[in-house]
Design a protein around this motif. Sequence first.
Motif, mmCIF file in Angstrom:
data_model
loop_
_atom_site.group_PDB
_atom_site.id
_atom_site.type_symbol
_atom_site.label_atom_id
_atom_site.label_comp_id
_atom_site.label_asym_id
_atom_site.label_seq_id
_atom_site.Cartn_x
_atom_site.Cartn_y
_atom_site.Cartn_z
ATOM 1 N N VAL A 166 0.842 -1.198 0.000
ATOM 2 C CA VAL A 166 0.000 0.000 0.000
ATOM 3 C C VAL A 166 0.873 1.242 0.000
ATOM 4 C CG1 VAL A 166 -1.611 1.351 1.417
ATOM 5 C CG2 VAL A 166 -2.040 -1.069 1.043
ATOM 6 N N ARG A 167 1.939 1.238 0.801
ATOM 7 C CA ARG A 167 2.825 2.405 0.860
ATOM 8 C C ARG A 167 3.533 2.643 -0.473
ATOM 9 N NH1 ARG A 167 2.355 6.298 4.502
ATOM 10 N NH2 ARG A 167 4.208 6.945 3.416
ATOM 11 N N CYS A 168 3.843 1.585 -1.198
ATOM 12 C CA CYS A 168 4.462 1.756 -2.521
ATOM 13 C C CYS A 168 3.474 2.365 -3.514
ATOM 14 C CB CYS A 168 4.979 0.422 -3.049
ATOM 15 S SG CYS A 168 6.498 -0.118 -2.262
ATOM 16 N N LEU A 169 2.219 1.929 -3.482
ATOM 17 C CA LEU A 169 1.212 2.468 -4.396
ATOM 18 C C LEU A 169 0.793 3.880 -4.011
ATOM 19 C CD1 LEU A 169 -1.115 -0.608 -5.019
ATOM 20 C CD2 LEU A 169 0.424 0.464 -6.651
ATOM 21 N N PHE A 170 0.781 4.174 -2.711
ATOM 22 C CA PHE A 170 0.311 5.466 -2.197
ATOM 23 C C PHE A 170 1.355 6.085 -1.269
ATOM 24 C CE2 PHE A 170 -3.282 2.468 -2.467
ATOM 25 C CZ PHE A 170 -3.964 3.039 -3.527
ATOM 26 N N PRO A 171 2.510 6.459 -1.781
ATOM 27 C CA PRO A 171 3.570 6.970 -0.901
ATOM 28 C C PRO A 171 3.198 8.266 -0.182
ATOM 29 C CG PRO A 171 4.183 7.252 -3.193
ATOM 30 C CD PRO A 171 2.937 6.431 -3.178
ATOM 31 N N LEU A 172 2.283 9.038 -0.721
ATOM 32 C CA LEU A 172 1.857 10.298 -0.094
ATOM 33 C C LEU A 172 0.499 10.157 0.596
ATOM 34 C CD1 LEU A 172 2.898 12.702 -2.967
ATOM 35 C CD2 LEU A 172 4.153 12.178 -0.872
ATOM 36 N N MET A 173 0.163 8.945 0.985
ATOM 37 C CA MET A 173 -1.152 8.645 1.532
ATOM 38 C C MET A 173 -1.535 9.584 2.679
ATOM 39 S SD MET A 173 -2.393 5.107 3.345
ATOM 40 C CE MET A 173 -0.865 4.436 2.820
ATOM 41 N N GLN A 174 -0.615 9.909 3.539
ATOM 42 C CA GLN A 174 -0.952 10.740 4.695
ATOM 43 C C GLN A 174 -1.260 12.185 4.307
ATOM 44 O OE1 GLN A 174 2.441 8.964 6.930
ATOM 45 N NE2 GLN A 174 1.032 9.111 8.639
ATOM 46 N N ASP A 175 -0.926 12.573 3.067
ATOM 47 C CA ASP A 175 -1.242 13.917 2.578
ATOM 48 C C ASP A 175 -2.473 13.925 1.674
ATOM 49 O OD1 ASP A 175 1.009 14.972 3.856
ATOM 50 O OD2 ASP A 175 2.284 14.454 2.155
ATOM 51 N N MET A 176 -3.010 12.752 1.369
ATOM 52 C CA MET A 176 -4.139 12.663 0.451
ATOM 53 C C MET A 176 -5.455 12.860 1.203
ATOM 54 S SD MET A 176 -2.833 9.394 -1.833
ATOM 55 C CE MET A 176 -4.277 9.243 -2.839
ATOM 56 N N GLN A 177 -6.378 13.574 0.574
ATOM 57 C CA GLN A 177 -7.726 13.744 1.099
ATOM 58 C C GLN A 177 -8.682 13.725 -0.082
ATOM 59 O OE1 GLN A 177 -7.967 17.345 3.366
ATOM 60 N NE2 GLN A 177 -6.595 16.602 4.948
ATOM 61 N N GLY A 178 -9.838 13.122 0.102
ATOM 62 C CA GLY A 178 -10.822 13.111 -0.967
ATOM 63 C C GLY A 178 -10.754 11.854 -1.804
ATOM 64 N N VAL A 179 -11.002 12.016 -3.100
ATOM 65 C CA VAL A 179 -11.096 10.895 -4.031
ATOM 66 C C VAL A 179 -10.084 11.091 -5.154
ATOM 67 C CG1 VAL A 179 -12.642 9.614 -5.568
ATOM 68 C CG2 VAL A 179 -13.551 10.692 -3.507
ATOM 69 N N TYR A 180 -9.402 10.018 -5.526
ATOM 70 C CA TYR A 180 -8.396 10.057 -6.588
ATOM 71 C C TYR A 180 -8.645 8.900 -7.546
ATOM 72 C CZ TYR A 180 -5.976 13.189 -3.408
ATOM 73 O OH TYR A 180 -5.659 14.240 -2.586
ATOM 74 N N VAL A 181 -8.154 9.062 -8.764
ATOM 75 C CA VAL A 181 -8.274 8.006 -9.769
ATOM 76 C C VAL A 181 -6.914 7.792 -10.413
ATOM 77 C CG1 VAL A 181 -9.331 7.338 -11.962
ATOM 78 C CG2 VAL A 181 -10.703 8.472 -10.222
ATOM 79 N N SER A 182 -6.534 6.519 -10.527
ATOM 80 C CA SER A 182 -5.301 6.163 -11.217
ATOM 81 C C SER A 182 -5.667 5.585 -12.579
ATOM 82 C CB SER A 182 -4.519 5.119 -10.407
ATOM 83 O OG SER A 182 -3.419 4.647 -11.143
ATOM 84 N N HIS A 183 -4.968 6.055 -13.609
ATOM 85 C CA HIS A 183 -5.175 5.563 -14.969
ATOM 86 C C HIS A 183 -3.940 4.766 -15.373
ATOM 87 C CE1 HIS A 183 -8.544 8.383 -15.577
ATOM 88 N NE2 HIS A 183 -7.831 9.179 -14.808
ATOM 89 N N ALA A 184 -4.130 3.532 -15.778
ATOM 90 C CA ALA A 184 -3.046 2.706 -16.311
ATOM 91 C C ALA A 184 -3.475 2.275 -17.709
ATOM 92 C CB ALA A 184 -2.788 1.495 -15.425
ATOM 93 N N SER A 185 -2.589 2.380 -18.641
ATOM 94 C CA SER A 185 -2.895 2.114 -20.041
ATOM 95 C C SER A 185 -3.518 0.730 -20.236
ATOM 96 C CB SER A 185 -1.611 2.225 -20.855
ATOM 97 O OG SER A 185 -1.884 1.978 -22.217
ATOM 98 N N GLY A 186 -4.688 0.706 -20.872
ATOM 99 C CA GLY A 186 -5.365 -0.547 -21.194
ATOM 100 C C GLY A 186 -6.025 -1.229 -20.007
ATOM 101 N N CYS A 187 -6.138 -0.544 -18.876
ATOM 102 C CA CYS A 187 -6.695 -1.148 -17.658
ATOM 103 C C CYS A 187 -7.871 -0.330 -17.145
ATOM 104 C CB CYS A 187 -5.628 -1.199 -16.572
ATOM 105 S SG CYS A 187 -4.145 -2.096 -17.047
ATOM 106 N N LEU A 188 -8.677 -0.957 -16.308
ATOM 107 C CA LEU A 188 -9.740 -0.230 -15.636
ATOM 108 C C LEU A 188 -9.126 0.843 -14.742
ATOM 109 C CD1 LEU A 188 -12.005 -3.201 -14.521
ATOM 110 C CD2 LEU A 188 -12.573 -1.470 -16.229
#
Length: 162
Positions: free
Chosen positions: A32-54
Motif C-alpha cells: 500500500v505504501r508503494c502504491l500510495f507513498p503520499l497517503m498521509q497527505d491525500m484527502q478526498g477521491v483520486y483516480v489512477s489511470h493505467a494504459s489498457g486497464c480499468l
Amino acid sequence: MRWPDPCPVCETLKPRSFAALMELYEQNYLRVRCLFPLMQDMQGVYVSHASGCLRLRVDVLEQSRHTTTLHLSYIMSDNESRPDVEVRVYHDALQAEILNCGCSLSKNIYRLSKIRDPETSALLCKWKLNRFLYKWLNYLQRQGHGFAEDRLPQPFKEAVSA
C-alpha cells in the motif's frame, strides 16, 4: 520506495498461525505504501489511470496521525464498485488490513470468531480477505497503477465519465 519481494508465507492458501496473519498485514502495508507513498497527505477521491486497464478509484475515508482508511475499487462501466474494498492502514504498527469488502465473507467475520471449526474460523476468513488484498495490490502494481508524487492527480470530481 522499492516494491517488496514476494512473500512465501503470504502465498499459502491457509494461515499457519496468527503470526502469519500479522506478516500478511505487514506485507500489505509495504505494498500500500508503494502504491500510495503520499497517503498521509491525500484527502478526498483520486483516480489512477493505467494504459489498457480499468481506472482505480481511491477514496480517502478517514485520515489521522496513526491510521488512514481507504476505499479501493475499479470504476466499472455500470457504475458499480468492484471489488469494493475498505482498507485500514496502521502507520504506527506498519500494517494494513481489509476492514470490509462487498462480499459475504467479510460480513460474517465477527460471527465466525466464536466458531471453533478451523474451516470457518475468523483467522481463516481474515486470511482469505487479506490474501486477496495482497494479490490485488501486486496486480495493481504490475498494471502500472499508483499515486507517486510525480503522478499524484488532483482530487477526483464526482462526475465520472466512462
